[in-house]
Design a protein around this motif. Structure first.
Motif, PDB file in Angstrom:
ATOM      1  N   SER A   1      23.260 -61.823 -25.761  1.00 61.80           N
ATOM      2  CA  SER A   1      22.648 -61.878 -24.431  1.00 61.80           C
ATOM      3  C   SER A   1      23.610 -61.349 -23.371  1.00 61.80           C
ATOM      4  CB  SER A   1      22.201 -63.301 -24.099  1.00 61.80           C
ATOM      5  OG  SER A   1      23.296 -64.182 -24.094  1.00 61.80           O
TER       6      SER A   1
ATOM      7  N   PRO B   1      20.031 -63.931 -16.550  1.00 63.67           N
ATOM      8  CA  PRO B   1      18.725 -64.375 -17.060  1.00 63.67           C
ATOM      9  C   PRO B   1      18.706 -64.539 -18.578  1.00 63.67           C
ATOM     10  CG  PRO B   1      18.435 -62.599 -15.483  1.00 63.67           C
ATOM     11  CD  PRO B   1      19.906 -62.706 -15.764  1.00 63.67           C
TER      12      PRO B   1
ATOM     13  N   MET C   1      20.710 -67.704 -19.569  1.00 60.43           N
ATOM     14  CA  MET C   1      19.924 -68.885 -19.199  1.00 60.43           C
ATOM     15  C   MET C   1      18.761 -69.073 -20.178  1.00 60.43           C
ATOM     16  SD  MET C   1      21.398 -70.209 -16.493  1.00 60.43           S
ATOM     17  CE  MET C   1      20.217 -71.171 -15.582  1.00 60.43           C
ATOM     18  N   ALA C   2      18.111 -67.988 -20.537  1.00 60.98           N
ATOM     19  CA  ALA C   2      16.987 -68.068 -21.478  1.00 60.98           C
ATOM     20  C   ALA C   2      17.458 -68.578 -22.834  1.00 60.98           C
ATOM     21  CB  ALA C   2      16.310 -66.711 -21.625  1.00 60.98           C
TER      22      ALA C   2
ATOM     23  N   ASP D   1      15.548 -73.616 -15.126  1.00 61.16           N
ATOM     24  CA  ASP D   1      14.258 -73.030 -14.773  1.00 61.16           C
ATOM     25  C   ASP D   1      13.689 -72.408 -16.023  1.00 61.16           C
ATOM     26  OD1 ASP D   1      14.338 -73.673 -12.100  1.00 61.16           O
ATOM     27  OD2 ASP D   1      15.262 -71.781 -11.510  1.00 61.16           O
TER      28      ASP D   1
ATOM     29  N   PRO E   1      12.744 -69.881 -18.243  1.00 63.86           N
ATOM     30  CA  PRO E   1      13.067 -68.459 -18.225  1.00 63.86           C
ATOM     31  C   PRO E   1      11.866 -67.627 -18.660  1.00 63.86           C
ATOM     32  CG  PRO E   1      13.843 -69.428 -20.240  1.00 63.86           C
ATOM     33  CD  PRO E   1      13.270 -70.558 -19.415  1.00 63.86           C
TER      34      PRO E   1
ATOM     35  N   LEU F   1      21.993 -71.973  -8.345  1.00 65.12           N
ATOM     36  CA  LEU F   1      22.208 -71.591  -9.741  1.00 65.12           C
ATOM     37  C   LEU F   1      23.432 -72.302 -10.301  1.00 65.12           C
ATOM     38  CD1 LEU F   1      21.490 -69.902 -12.220  1.00 65.12           C
ATOM     39  CD2 LEU F   1      22.831 -68.023 -11.227  1.00 65.12           C
TER      40      LEU F   1
END
Length: 178
Positions: free
Chosen positions: A17, A21, A24-25, A68, A70, A118
């Motif tokens: 990754s 984003p 986080m995902a 949150d 993702p 964040l």
């Protein structure tokens, strides 16, 4: 799909990754997978782990909620593919590694952001991951203790002999003989 394969896929995806984003995902995916493994063990795992497994599942549910939601990749939520946990100790050890790596990824995001919201979201998610890792390690310790207890039951005389077993050999030196 078997839990260890899903965990390996998660570790690979996390390692690949790039960017906030994606990290986080993948952290969210790791928590979701830990929740699913905890749920599976709470339902079908060894009786002695069911309470801790349920607690892991609940902790991971909170950890997933902190992040949150993702944009989930086209493959969807990896945890939904979980069908079985074949080898509980290996699965838990691999899960601890995945969660630890997700925590490290979240630390990187927290350290690299200037956005306060964040940053605090990452800190809360790191705390949840850390608690999840603690619960997994607790289950591993319980399994190890039970294995030691089973071994002691199989060798009842060993315990009377001391922690190192029976010590045999010449006692000449101790008795003052060369």
């Amino acid at each position: 799909m078997e839990a260890e394969r899903l965990i390996a896929a998660g570790r690979s995806a996390l390692a690949g990754s790039r960017g906030v984003p994606a990290v986080m995902a993948e952290a969210w995916q790791a928590q979701a997978l830990a929740r699913a493994v905890g749920g599976q063990l709470a339902r079908c795992g060894p009786a002695e782990l069911r309470t801790e497994a349920r607690e892991l599942s609940e902790t991971c549910a909170l950890g997933s909620a902190v992040l949150d939601h993702p944009m989930v990749p086209a493959g969807g939520v990896r945890a939904s593919q979980l069908t079985e946990v074949v080898h509980v100790p290996r699965t838990l050890a691999a899960l601890a590694l995945l969660l630890g790596e997700a925590g490290i990824g979240l630390v990187g995001v927290a350290c690299g952001t200037e956005e306060e919201g964040l940053y605090w979201q990452c800190i809360e998610a790191i705390d949840a991951v850390d608690e999840s890792v603690d619960r997994v390690h607790g289950m591993l310790r319980r399994l190890a203790e039970q294995e030691r207890d089973r071994e002691r039951e199989q060798e009842p005389d060993r315990e009377r002999d001391g922690p190192y077993g029976v010590i045999t050999g010449p006692a000449g030196f101790v008795a003052g003989q060369p």
